[in-house]
Design an enzyme around this catalytic site. Structure first.
Site, mmCIF file in Angstrom:
data_model
loop_
_atom_site.group_PDB
_atom_site.id
_atom_site.type_symbol
_atom_site.label_atom_id
_atom_site.label_comp_id
_atom_site.label_asym_id
_atom_site.label_seq_id
_atom_site.Cartn_x
_atom_site.Cartn_y
_atom_site.Cartn_z
ATOM 1 N N PRO A 284 -37.943 33.839 48.167
ATOM 2 C CA PRO A 284 -37.548 33.350 46.851
ATOM 3 C C PRO A 284 -36.208 32.618 46.972
ATOM 4 C CG PRO A 284 -37.923 35.736 46.824
ATOM 5 C CD PRO A 284 -37.971 35.289 48.237
ATOM 6 N N HIS A 285 -36.058 31.527 46.257
ATOM 7 C CA HIS A 285 -34.827 30.752 46.348
ATOM 8 C C HIS A 285 -34.622 29.944 45.079
ATOM 9 C CE1 HIS A 285 -38.106 28.307 47.994
ATOM 10 N NE2 HIS A 285 -37.461 27.272 47.484
ATOM 11 N N CYS A 286 -33.359 29.627 44.834
ATOM 12 C CA CYS A 286 -33.041 28.782 43.688
ATOM 13 C C CYS A 286 -31.662 28.178 43.873
ATOM 14 C CB CYS A 286 -33.092 29.571 42.380
ATOM 15 S SG CYS A 286 -31.799 30.810 42.187
#
Length: 155
Positions: free
Chosen positions: A71-73
């Site tokens: 997960p990344h942002c």
């Protein structure tokens, strides 16, 4: 941080290396990670982290297969790349490309403008997590410290 030599060792704090967490759902795990990151970096907003991670998941799952998700942002107000490694007690449904439950997550939170670093780190992570024996070794860890040593140590 605009250093082009970012590695897992530069971005992962021992406090964000969490072993055998109980997770009931993708949403709950992302809430948990957001809470832990905001606890470690109080200048970052827990709700904003969570909302950005969820928004990214809506574009397509970050579950890359074989029980692994990255997960990344990007985040406004974030001044450094932040990593968090979590292994789960039991896998959770994550809409992964192979439809397998996820039990190994490496979360990346990067400054809004950190495009090249973001892509380089995602590439490094994907390459590392493509090594099945390395992933098995991470899953075999039984303590946060052991997990941190394994991901940052000589391998």
């Amino acid at each position: 941080m605009t250093d082009s030599t970012l590695t897992i060792n530069n971005i992962l704090a021992p406090e964000l290396t969490l072993c055998r967490v109980n997770g009931t759902s993708k949403k709950r795990i992302l809430e948990f990670i957001s809470e832990k990151v905001a606890g470690q970096y109080p200048e970052l907003d827990e709700t904003q982290i969570f909302n950005n991670l969820i928004a990214r998941e809506r574009l397509g799952s970050t579950g890359i297969g074989q029980g692994i998700a990255i997960p990344h942002c990007r985040l406004d107000g974030c001044t450094r790349v932040v990593g968090a490694l979590v292994t789960l007690e039991e896998g959770v449904a994550f809409d992964a490309i192979d439809n397998q439950p996820v039990d190994l997550l490496f979360t990346l939170i990067v400054p809004r403008e950190a495009t090249s670093e973001h892509l380089e780190l995602l590439s490094q992570l994907a390459e590392q997590f493509n090594d099945r024996s390395f992933c098995d070794a991470l899953r075999a860890c039984t303590s946060n410290d052991g997990l941190y040593q394994k991901i940052t140590g000589n391998r």
